[in-house]
Scaffold this motif. Structure first.
Motif, PDB file in Angstrom:
ATOM      1  N   ARG A 218     -18.065 -31.848  -3.667  1.00 46.41           N
ATOM      2  CA  ARG A 218     -19.130 -31.070  -3.242  1.00 46.41           C
ATOM      3  C   ARG A 218     -20.010 -32.125  -2.311  1.00 46.41           C
ATOM      4  NH1 ARG A 218     -22.536 -26.154  -4.585  1.00 46.41           N
ATOM      5  NH2 ARG A 218     -24.039 -26.827  -3.024  1.00 46.41           N
ATOM      6  N   PHE A 219     -19.734 -33.266  -2.370  1.00 41.96           N
ATOM      7  CA  PHE A 219     -20.578 -34.570  -2.296  1.00 41.96           C
ATOM      8  C   PHE A 219     -19.562 -34.216  -0.863  1.00 41.96           C
ATOM      9  CE2 PHE A 219     -19.613 -39.128  -1.259  1.00 41.96           C
ATOM     10  CZ  PHE A 219     -20.718 -39.428  -0.517  1.00 41.96           C
ATOM     11  N   MET A 220     -18.498 -34.799  -0.398  1.00 42.45           N
ATOM     12  CA  MET A 220     -17.727 -34.946   0.604  1.00 42.45           C
ATOM     13  C   MET A 220     -18.294 -33.979   1.657  1.00 42.45           C
ATOM     14  SD  MET A 220     -13.667 -35.705  -0.887  1.00 42.45           S
ATOM     15  CE  MET A 220     -12.936 -36.309   1.264  1.00 42.45           C
ATOM     16  N   TYR A 221     -18.732 -32.446   1.093  1.00 43.50           N
ATOM     17  CA  TYR A 221     -19.230 -31.581   1.819  1.00 43.50           C
ATOM     18  C   TYR A 221     -20.145 -31.037   2.324  1.00 43.50           C
ATOM     19  CZ  TYR A 221     -21.533 -26.497   2.621  1.00 43.50           C
ATOM     20  OH  TYR A 221     -21.612 -25.179   3.583  1.00 43.50           O
ATOM     21  N   GLU A 222     -21.085 -31.606   1.047  1.00 41.44           N
ATOM     22  CA  GLU A 222     -22.771 -31.972   1.258  1.00 41.44           C
ATOM     23  C   GLU A 222     -22.841 -33.234   2.506  1.00 41.44           C
ATOM     24  OE1 GLU A 222     -25.572 -31.853  -1.902  1.00 41.44           O
ATOM     25  OE2 GLU A 222     -24.796 -29.876  -2.294  1.00 41.44           O
ATOM     26  N   ASN A 223     -22.589 -34.257   1.863  1.00 39.27           N
ATOM     27  CA  ASN A 223     -22.510 -35.298   2.802  1.00 39.27           C
ATOM     28  C   ASN A 223     -21.634 -35.172   4.726  1.00 39.27           C
ATOM     29  OD1 ASN A 223     -22.782 -38.622   3.232  1.00 39.27           O
ATOM     30  ND2 ASN A 223     -20.644 -38.595   3.282  1.00 39.27           N
TER      31      ASN A 223
END
Length: 221
Positions: free
Chosen positions: A160-165
């Protein structure tokens, strides 16, 4: 004295012969049989080769914490990877915008191992879940030394962090939830009650006057 000893020895020998004879006879009539299956069943044990658990990637990612994922990514992966746009490659490639990219290619200045370069496919959410769980299981022969994360929630946080980042494909939808037995029972009870109430007093059919009845005198006088 010798006669007593000989008599006692004779009786002992005779008893031994009788015992052997009885053992041989009993073995013919009382044969033992091995059980069809060895051991005994353990309640709750899963048989080998049973169905694997199906992860609901949509539900996991919807409930994931991107801030926790960033902290975990930096702590666990920051020695080899960078996550900022235009970040330098290290022992591993820069991971900004990695979601959705082809596996084992597309990172300028970084050469992937043959295990990843020949894997094929793209970094879908399903593939990234599998990769973070066990890199060597996902791509045998990879140079990645990371052992993996067993917790689906921890993997979901990082993804989820990779997606939002850095963006990526649309997040998958959660799997449809089946109605619980209680909800089904309540629905069935409501439907039955509606059917039973149809045509009872208070309905238009019950309140309508009979054909030909005198409607000028409601009390019938």
């Amino acid at each position: 004295m010798d006669d007593r000893f000989n008599t006692a020895a004779g009786w002992v020998l005779f008893a031994g012969i009788v015992g052997l004879g009885l053992s041989a006879v009993s073995s013919r009539y009382f044969a033992t049989h091995a059980p069809e299956e060895g051991g005994y069943p353990i309640e709750g044990a899963v048989e080998e080769g049973g169905a694997e658990e199906v992860l609901d990637y949509g539900a996991l990612l919807a409930a994931a914490d991107a801030a926790a994922g960033e902290a975990a990514a930096v702590a666990r992966c920051g020695t080899c990877h960078t996550f900022n746009q235009g970040g330098a490659n290290g022992q591993g490639p820069n991971l900004y915008g990695m979601m959705g990219k082809p596996i084992g290619e597309g990172i300028p200045g970084f050469t992937f191992s043959d295990a990843l370069a020949s894997h094929g496919g793209s970094w879908s959410y399903e593939n990234m879940f599998a990769w973070l769980e066990s890199p060597r299981g996902f791509a045998p022969g990879t140079k990645m030394s990371f052992a993996g994360l067993s917790s689906p929630e921890d993997r979901a946080n990082i993804i989820r962090f990779m997606y939002e980042n850095g963006g990526g494909p649309p997040l998958p939808e959660p799997l449809p939830e089946e109605a619980s037995e209680g909800e089904e029972a309540a629905t069935d009870a409501a439907a039955d009650a509606e059917v039973e109430n149809t045509g009872e007093a208070g309905t238009p059919e019950a309140d309508a006057p009979a054909a030909g009845a005198d409607q000028t005198n409601p009390v019938g006088e």
